[in-house]
Design a protein around this motif. Structure first.
Motif, PDB file in Angstrom:
ATOM      1  N   GLU A  84       0.822  -1.214   0.000  1.00 51.63           N
ATOM      2  CA  GLU A  84       0.000   0.000   0.000  1.00 51.63           C
ATOM      3  C   GLU A  84       0.856   1.264   0.000  1.00 51.63           C
ATOM      4  O   GLU A  84       0.546   2.235  -0.692  1.00 51.63           O
ATOM      5  CB  GLU A  84      -0.941   0.008   1.208  1.00 51.63           C
ATOM      6  N   LEU A  88       1.064   4.252  -2.752  1.00 50.71           N
ATOM      7  CA  LEU A  88       0.898   5.633  -2.316  1.00 50.71           C
ATOM      8  C   LEU A  88       2.097   6.491  -2.711  1.00 50.71           C
ATOM      9  O   LEU A  88       1.938   7.593  -3.247  1.00 50.71           O
ATOM     10  CB  LEU A  88       0.690   5.688  -0.801  1.00 50.71           C
ATOM     11  N   SER A  91       2.167   6.977  -6.599  1.00 52.51           N
ATOM     12  CA  SER A  91       1.136   7.886  -7.110  1.00 52.51           C
ATOM     13  C   SER A  91       1.392   9.327  -6.704  1.00 52.51           C
ATOM     14  O   SER A  91       1.233  10.243  -7.523  1.00 52.51           O
ATOM     15  CB  SER A  91      -0.251   7.434  -6.639  1.00 52.51           C
TER      16      SER A  91
END
Length: 129
Positions: A84, A88, A91
């Protein structure tokens, strides 16, 4: 293609605005590849390493608890958070890298004062020399 013809006539075409995507426009203007993929890769690697190393630090040195006899640095338990934070980091790096490379936000540009430029995004083409 008209954009190739105009690019040959002018020595330096800085920008071209079109109401829709034009295939081959970036090649005709002589634009080269950008650094956004590299920035995204570095952001993903940084996010993943940060998440993994934070979990190792928290479970091994900061707050070690032996649950079920497992080792303190049990990496399979760290996979979801690491994944995750990789997404994150990648992006956020892609968005902020793209904004920085484009010079955005740019609330005012002198071309905004040109009357004919108001049609550039709706029904006309505009080449800025």
């Amino acid at each position: 293609m008209p954009c190739r013809k105009s690019a040959r006539q002018v020595t330096a075409v800085l920008m071209a605005y079109a109401p829709f995507p034009v295939e081959g426009l970036s090649e005709a203007l002589g634009l080269k590849r950008n650094l956004v993929p590299v920035i995204t890769l570095l952001g993903g690697l940084g996010g993943g390493l940060t998440g993994f190393l934070f979990q190792v630090w928290a479970n091994v040195s900061s707050y070690p608890i032996n649950i079920g006899g497992r080792p303190l640095n049990s990496w399979p338990a760290f996979i979801p958070v690491t994944f995750e934070l990789t997404i994150l980091g990648a992006s956020l790096a892609a968005v902020f890298g793209m904004l920085a490379l484009n010079g955005l936000p740019q609330p005012h540009h002198p071309v905004f004062n040109v009357h004919r430029f108001s049609h550039a995004s709706s029904d006309r083409f505009f080449v800025l020399y």
